[in-house]
Motif scaffolding. Structure first.
Motif, PDB file in Angstrom:
ATOM      1  N   TRP A   5     -16.505  34.338  -4.622  1.00 32.47           N
ATOM      2  CA  TRP A   5     -17.436  34.202  -3.728  1.00 32.47           C
ATOM      3  C   TRP A   5     -19.005  34.209  -4.416  1.00 32.47           C
ATOM      4  CZ3 TRP A   5     -13.563  37.948  -3.103  1.00 32.47           C
ATOM      5  CH2 TRP A   5     -14.027  39.360  -3.542  1.00 32.47           C
ATOM      6  N   LEU A   6     -18.829  34.665  -5.751  1.00 30.77           N
ATOM      7  CA  LEU A   6     -20.147  34.639  -6.627  1.00 30.77           C
ATOM      8  C   LEU A   6     -20.327  33.302  -7.456  1.00 30.77           C
ATOM      9  CD1 LEU A   6     -20.451  38.422  -7.532  1.00 30.77           C
ATOM     10  CD2 LEU A   6     -21.706  37.108  -5.717  1.00 30.77           C
ATOM     11  N   ASP A   7     -19.287  32.482  -7.393  1.00 31.86           N
ATOM     12  CA  ASP A   7     -19.118  31.185  -8.286  1.00 31.86           C
ATOM     13  C   ASP A   7     -20.331  30.403  -7.850  1.00 31.86           C
ATOM     14  OD1 ASP A   7     -16.889  31.878  -9.343  1.00 31.86           O
ATOM     15  OD2 ASP A   7     -15.670  30.513  -8.375  1.00 31.86           O
ATOM     16  N   GLY A   8     -21.257  30.050  -8.805  1.00 32.01           N
ATOM     17  CA  GLY A   8     -22.330  28.899  -8.799  1.00 32.01           C
ATOM     18  C   GLY A   8     -23.583  29.789  -8.044  1.00 32.01           C
ATOM     19  N   VAL A   9     -23.755  31.163  -8.154  1.00 32.52           N
ATOM     20  CA  VAL A   9     -24.739  31.733  -7.485  1.00 32.52           C
ATOM     21  C   VAL A   9     -25.972  31.627  -8.374  1.00 32.52           C
ATOM     22  CG1 VAL A   9     -25.525  33.946  -6.757  1.00 32.52           C
ATOM     23  CG2 VAL A   9     -23.322  33.227  -5.924  1.00 32.52           C
ATOM     24  N   ASN A  10     -27.102  31.099  -7.980  1.00 33.08           N
ATOM     25  CA  ASN A  10     -28.356  31.064  -8.793  1.00 33.08           C
ATOM     26  C   ASN A  10     -29.169  32.373  -8.681  1.00 33.08           C
ATOM     27  OD1 ASN A  10     -27.399  28.802  -9.861  1.00 33.08           O
ATOM     28  ND2 ASN A  10     -28.181  27.623  -8.214  1.00 33.08           N
ATOM     29  N   GLY A  11     -29.659  33.133  -9.307  1.00 37.73           N
ATOM     30  CA  GLY A  11     -30.577  34.064  -8.996  1.00 37.73           C
ATOM     31  C   GLY A  11     -29.811  35.341  -8.564  1.00 37.73           C
ATOM     32  N   THR A  12     -30.614  36.394  -8.091  1.00 34.18           N
ATOM     33  CA  THR A  12     -30.075  37.514  -7.654  1.00 34.18           C
ATOM     34  C   THR A  12     -30.296  37.811  -6.027  1.00 34.18           C
ATOM     35  OG1 THR A  12     -32.312  38.697  -8.340  1.00 34.18           O
ATOM     36  CG2 THR A  12     -30.237  38.606  -9.954  1.00 34.18           C
ATOM     37  N   GLU A  13     -31.323  37.110  -5.522  1.00 40.68           N
ATOM     38  CA  GLU A  13     -31.622  37.324  -3.964  1.00 40.68           C
ATOM     39  C   GLU A  13     -30.631  37.488  -3.251  1.00 40.68           C
ATOM     40  OE1 GLU A  13     -36.347  36.649  -3.189  1.00 40.68           O
ATOM     41  OE2 GLU A  13     -34.946  34.828  -2.913  1.00 40.68           O
ATOM     42  N   VAL A  14     -29.720  36.145  -3.178  1.00 40.35           N
ATOM     43  CA  VAL A  14     -28.722  36.153  -2.455  1.00 40.35           C
ATOM     44  C   VAL A  14     -27.650  37.154  -2.664  1.00 40.35           C
ATOM     45  CG1 VAL A  14     -27.485  34.442  -3.679  1.00 40.35           C
ATOM     46  CG2 VAL A  14     -27.479  34.239  -1.035  1.00 40.35           C
ATOM     47  N   ILE A  15     -27.396  37.775  -3.553  1.00 36.57           N
ATOM     48  CA  ILE A  15     -26.014  38.647  -3.882  1.00 36.57           C
ATOM     49  C   ILE A  15     -25.914  39.943  -2.898  1.00 36.57           C
ATOM     50  CG2 ILE A  15     -25.078  40.078  -5.525  1.00 36.57           C
ATOM     51  CD1 ILE A  15     -26.033  38.227  -7.787  1.00 36.57           C
ATOM     52  N   PRO A  16     -27.105  40.444  -2.358  1.00 34.79           N
ATOM     53  CA  PRO A  16     -27.054  41.591  -1.400  1.00 34.79           C
ATOM     54  C   PRO A  16     -26.546  41.162  -0.185  1.00 34.79           C
ATOM     55  CG  PRO A  16     -29.089  41.918  -2.746  1.00 34.79           C
ATOM     56  CD  PRO A  16     -28.615  40.694  -3.134  1.00 34.79           C
ATOM     57  N   LEU A  17     -26.892  39.708   0.234  1.00 32.96           N
ATOM     58  CA  LEU A  17     -26.533  39.270   1.618  1.00 32.96           C
ATOM     59  C   LEU A  17     -25.044  38.850   1.511  1.00 32.96           C
ATOM     60  CD1 LEU A  17     -26.518  37.792   4.099  1.00 32.96           C
ATOM     61  CD2 LEU A  17     -27.541  35.813   3.140  1.00 32.96           C
ATOM     62  N   ILE A  18     -24.445  38.364   0.197  1.00 27.65           N
ATOM     63  CA  ILE A  18     -23.238  38.289   0.116  1.00 27.65           C
ATOM     64  C   ILE A  18     -22.236  39.373   0.064  1.00 27.65           C
ATOM     65  CG2 ILE A  18     -21.265  36.931  -1.326  1.00 27.65           C
ATOM     66  CD1 ILE A  18     -23.569  35.220  -2.434  1.00 27.65           C
ATOM     67  N   GLU A  19     -22.668  40.529  -0.641  1.00 30.80           N
ATOM     68  CA  GLU A  19     -21.809  41.814  -1.155  1.00 30.80           C
ATOM     69  C   GLU A  19     -22.105  42.942  -0.419  1.00 30.80           C
ATOM     70  OE1 GLU A  19     -21.791  41.796  -5.399  1.00 30.80           O
ATOM     71  OE2 GLU A  19     -19.835  41.135  -5.187  1.00 30.80           O
ATOM     72  N   SER A  20     -23.377  43.074   0.288  1.00 33.23           N
ATOM     73  CA  SER A  20     -23.674  44.647   0.899  1.00 33.23           C
ATOM     74  C   SER A  20     -22.509  44.724   2.104  1.00 33.23           C
ATOM     75  CB  SER A  20     -25.032  44.416   1.520  1.00 33.23           C
ATOM     76  OG  SER A  20     -25.339  45.674   2.179  1.00 33.23           O
ATOM     77  N   THR A  21     -22.159  46.024   2.064  1.00 33.62           N
ATOM     78  CA  THR A  21     -21.291  46.777   3.116  1.00 33.62           C
ATOM     79  C   THR A  21     -22.102  47.748   4.009  1.00 33.62           C
ATOM     80  OG1 THR A  21     -20.466  48.528   1.675  1.00 33.62           O
ATOM     81  CG2 THR A  21     -19.404  46.452   1.486  1.00 33.62           C
ATOM     82  N   GLU A  22     -23.458  47.408   3.912  1.00 32.86           N
ATOM     83  CA  GLU A  22     -24.103  48.467   4.975  1.00 32.86           C
ATOM     84  C   GLU A  22     -23.937  48.089   6.317  1.00 32.86           C
ATOM     85  OE1 GLU A  22     -25.749  51.101   4.185  1.00 32.86           O
ATOM     86  OE2 GLU A  22     -25.576  50.741   1.918  1.00 32.86           O
ATOM     87  N   ARG A  23     -24.063  48.911   7.169  1.00 31.05           N
ATOM     88  CA  ARG A  23     -23.529  48.607   8.889  1.00 31.05           C
ATOM     89  C   ARG A  23     -24.648  47.466   9.400  1.00 31.05           C
ATOM     90  NH1 ARG A  23     -21.508  52.566  11.705  1.00 31.05           N
ATOM     91  NH2 ARG A  23     -21.550  50.933  13.508  1.00 31.05           N
ATOM     92  N   VAL A  24     -25.724  47.919   9.165  1.00 27.63           N
ATOM     93  CA  VAL A  24     -26.818  46.644   9.949  1.00 27.63           C
ATOM     94  C   VAL A  24     -27.673  46.210   8.748  1.00 27.63           C
ATOM     95  CG1 VAL A  24     -28.710  46.618  11.439  1.00 27.63           C
ATOM     96  CG2 VAL A  24     -26.912  48.199  11.875  1.00 27.63           C
ATOM     97  N   ILE A  25     -27.733  45.062   8.474  1.00 29.46           N
ATOM     98  CA  ILE A  25     -28.294  44.149   7.333  1.00 29.46           C
ATOM     99  C   ILE A  25     -29.564  43.326   8.064  1.00 29.46           C
ATOM    100  CG2 ILE A  25     -28.213  42.749   5.376  1.00 29.46           C
ATOM    101  CD1 ILE A  25     -25.388  43.804   5.050  1.00 29.46           C
ATOM    102  N   ARG A  26     -30.567  43.725   7.673  1.00 30.26           N
ATOM    103  CA  ARG A  26     -31.807  42.465   8.182  1.00 30.26           C
ATOM    104  C   ARG A  26     -32.349  41.378   6.986  1.00 30.26           C
ATOM    105  NH1 ARG A  26     -35.969  45.690  11.008  1.00 30.26           N
ATOM    106  NH2 ARG A  26     -35.993  46.582   9.161  1.00 30.26           N
ATOM    107  N   VAL A  27     -31.953  40.388   7.081  1.00 27.98           N
ATOM    108  CA  VAL A  27     -32.210  39.362   6.381  1.00 27.98           C
ATOM    109  C   VAL A  27     -33.341  38.653   6.554  1.00 27.98           C
ATOM    110  CG1 VAL A  27     -31.495  37.511   4.565  1.00 27.98           C
ATOM    111  CG2 VAL A  27     -29.819  39.165   5.654  1.00 27.98           C
ATOM    112  N   GLU A  28     -34.570  38.837   6.062  1.00 31.42           N
ATOM    113  CA  GLU A  28     -35.679  38.063   6.633  1.00 31.42           C
ATOM    114  C   GLU A  28     -35.940  36.880   5.151  1.00 31.42           C
ATOM    115  OE1 GLU A  28     -40.542  38.061   7.056  1.00 31.42           O
ATOM    116  OE2 GLU A  28     -39.307  39.799   7.581  1.00 31.42           O
TER     117      GLU A  28
END
Length: 657
Positions: A5-28
């Motif tokens: 699921w991290l193949d071809g990921v550019n930069g670091t911004e999107v990684i928390p959206l992909i991997e975070s396990t927190e209960r409630v996540i707000r992505v602006e």
């Protein structure tokens, strides 16, 4: 070893959206920041055996409209198939989800049917006429009530009485209906461990509450959106929904900001940031390496703008036939003008009007569509729609005064609230001059026209394809006296093609059905898509897509063209029934322009006329400042003026082409 699921990921911004396990996540996430990519990869991690190994049935992805939902479904399925996973989550619009869970077919009103309802309830309840001088004011009061802005119990009860009588529902009722059923203890099994919502700022408060209710107690919520892209106040959206997530969910929220724009060239990003400089969100940062191809072009009149831009768009399409081309207009009728001019230049290039309401814009198509429904799937609302008009040979002035409300309500009561073809035949045998109340003669005209056309159309439904083609034949609906007959003929063909495309889908989904049963499915699907204002996607991708500014939400293209950028069209005058203040309206129009310019990956042609004929402006629904000149000068949109520093100097269109 890198997880798939991290193949071809550019930069670091999107990684928390992909991997975070927190209960409630707000992505602006700003335009082009890669939130769709991150959403798809997050789903892959959730269902992957090396990830959380969650069943697809435990994941709900709620999309803003059907086209976005289907695009997401295609992206998710492609990515899961790439890693050998045959698991598909639930991906639907909220309205479609509501209908699926409730499990019964609801008859949703289309705009022209809602229009007739407003006149009926005003006829039945004189207090509404005292409270609201115009029918449009009554309609806006209803929208304010639906959105929870200003409650109006008297109006709402009158509407509910009409809806019960006609066995129908408003589209806004669906989330509230399902929410009430869930709160009452129904559908307890229909809850999800993972809920992902795209464009959270475009939800109403009721839709936000529904999303939270659909989560399991230990579930996970990801809310993606951007307050700067909030453009649906007229449908009751809550622009501050993302910022209210803590109170809505009752839990701490983990923020995942995404400000890197991978889509737009740096110049476009700088212009977009300029528009949003007063907004609290962090400015976007361009990571695109493309060089922007920007043009600002002026034309003497809207007609010359349509002709010149048609030529420019087609030439650019021919130079880049494999790329995606998107045209946006500030008024729907500009789209018809442009399509006509492009067709005159090259009729082999397919142009798709990507907004469903345009399908019924012309009288010929609207009448044909209503009659199609009367023959294959008649119901109380469809009969009401037929009787809300007056016969028109020219395609103009087809809306009857007060929609024949007095005569229709008297006729409805005489039928025992069950209008049938037999009732209509009985009405036609009476004298036209029979006293039926205001609009009675026109009601008789409509009855006799329905019977006359029925005699011309075969009711042998065994060959649905041939029958649909015959029903939408322009000879039936667009006589030579029709104003803009060429456009009416083109739109009838469009309606036929949409109906045939739905027919093929109905055949695949219900191979056991045939004849009239298949046609009923076509009518109901077409009505639903129009009622929910879903953009129509072509079965075969069009060469060029034309949309309103609103309709382009969620769409991107290599080459973007925006027409009609003058102040009187954008922002234009706020109608008195539009919710909020003048300033709120102005700021929403600013956000609309922000959304529009951030669709472009490379080319962006911005176009405007310098003057407009007053009669033409009236036909386009544009309000001009009173004055003696029949051709008043119109000003550039103030939002265009704000980004001039990032654009090349304006060019005269005649010389440019």
């Amino acid at each position: 070893m890198t997880q798939p699921w991290l193949d071809g990921v550019n930069g670091t911004e999107v990684i928390p959206l992909i991997e975070s396990t927190e209960r409630v996540i707000r992505v602006e996430a700003g335009p082009g920041a890669g939130k769709t990519f991150g959403l798809v990869r997050r789903v892959q991690r959730l269902v992957h055996p090396d990830g959380e190994n969650v069943s697809g049935r435990e994941i709900l992805i709620a999309a803003f409209n059907r086209v976005i939902a289907e695009s997401l479904r295609a992206d998710v399925e492609k990515e899961l198939n790439r890693v050998g996973i045959d698991e598909t989550p639930v991906i639907q619009t909220l309205h479609a989800l509501c209908l699926r869970i409730v499990g019964r077919e609801l008859r949703i009103l289309m705009d022209h049917e809602r229009d007739a309802m407003i006149f009926d309830i005003r006829q039945q309840n004189p207090q509404l006429c005292q409270d609201h001088r115009l029918s449009s004011h009554t309609d806006q009061a209803l929208r304010d009530h639906e959105a929870g802005h200003i409650l109006n119990p008297f109006l709402w009860n009158a509407v509910q009485q009409w809806l019960r009588r006609h066995h129908a529902n408003l589209i806004s009722e669906l989330p509230t209906l399902l929410l009430a059923r869930l709160d009452a203890g129904d559908f307890q099994a229909t809850r999800y461990s993972h809920v992902i919502v795209d464009e959270f700022q475009d939800l109403t408060e009721a839709e936000q509450r529904l999303i939270v209710t659909l989560m399991k107690e230990d579930g996970n919520l990801v809310a993606l959106g951007d307050p700067r892209q909030s453009i649906y106040k007229f449908r009751g959206n809550d622009r501050e929904g993302l910022s209210k997530l803590e109170s809505l969910q009752g839990q701490p929220v983990t923020d995942v900001p995404m400000v890197e724009c991978q889509r737009c060239p740096a110049t476009v990003v700088a212009a977009a940031n300029q528009l949003m400089v007063l907004y609290p969100s962090a400015p976007m940062i361009s990571t695109s390496t493309r060089t922007a191809n920007l043009r600002l072009v002026t034309w003497n009149t809207p007609l010359k703008e349509a002709r010149g831009m048609a030529q420019a768009i087609i030439e650019n399409y021919r130079a880049h036939p494999e790329d995606k081309h998107l045209v946006m207009v500030t008024r729907r009728k500009f789209a018809f003008m442009l399509r006509k001019e492009m067709s005159a230049i090259d009729p082999t290039i397919s142009v798709d009007l990507n907004f469903s309401e345009s399908l019924l814009e012309r009288w010929a198509v609207r009448e044909a569509f209503i009659f199609f429904c009367l023959l294959v799937d008649p119901d109380a609302v469809t009969w009401r729609a037929w009787f809300s008009y007056q016969n028109s040979q020219t395609g103009e002035r087809f809306k009857a005064n007060n929609r024949n409300a007095a005569a229709y309500l008297q006729f409805l009561a005489a039928t025992g609230d069950a209008v049938t073809w037999d009732n209509v035949a009985a009405l036609a045998t009476e004298s036209r001059g029979t006293n039926r109340g205001s609009g009675g003669g026109i009601l008789w005209d409509r009855a006799t026209r329905a019977l006359a056309i029925r005699c011309e159309v075969s009711e042998a439904f065994d060959d649905p394809e041939t029958w649909i083609a015959a029903l939408f034949d322009d000879a039936l609906w667009a006589p030579t006296s029709t104003i803009d007959r060429d456009d009416a003929v083109a739109d009838l063909k469009l309606a036929r093609d949409k109906a045939l495309a739905i027919l093929e889908s109905e055949k695949e989904n219900s191979p056991e059905l045939g004849g009239i049963d298949l046609l009923k499915g076509v009518a109901r699907t077409l009505r639903y898509q129009i009622a929910t204002r879903e953009p129509f996607e072509s079965e075969t991708e069009a060469n060029i897509t034309v949309s309103t500014l609103w309709g382009a939400k969620g769409v991107t293209a290599d080459h973007v063209y925006i027409l009609g950028l003058f102040k009187e069209a954008l922002p234009g005058h706020r109608r008195s029934e539009y919710p909020g203040t003048d300033d709120e309206y102005f700021e929403e129009q600013r956000r609309l322009f922000y959304v529009s310019i951030t669709r472009a990956k490379e080319t962006m042609f911005l176009s405007r006329p310098l003057k407009i004929n007053r009669n033409e402006a009236a036909r386009l629904g544009i309000e001009l400042t009173p004055g003696p000149s029949p051709w008043p000068i119109v000003e550039a949109s103030p939002f265009l003026l704000e980004i001039l520093a990032f654009l090349p100097s304006a060019e005269d269109g005649e010389a440019w082409t």
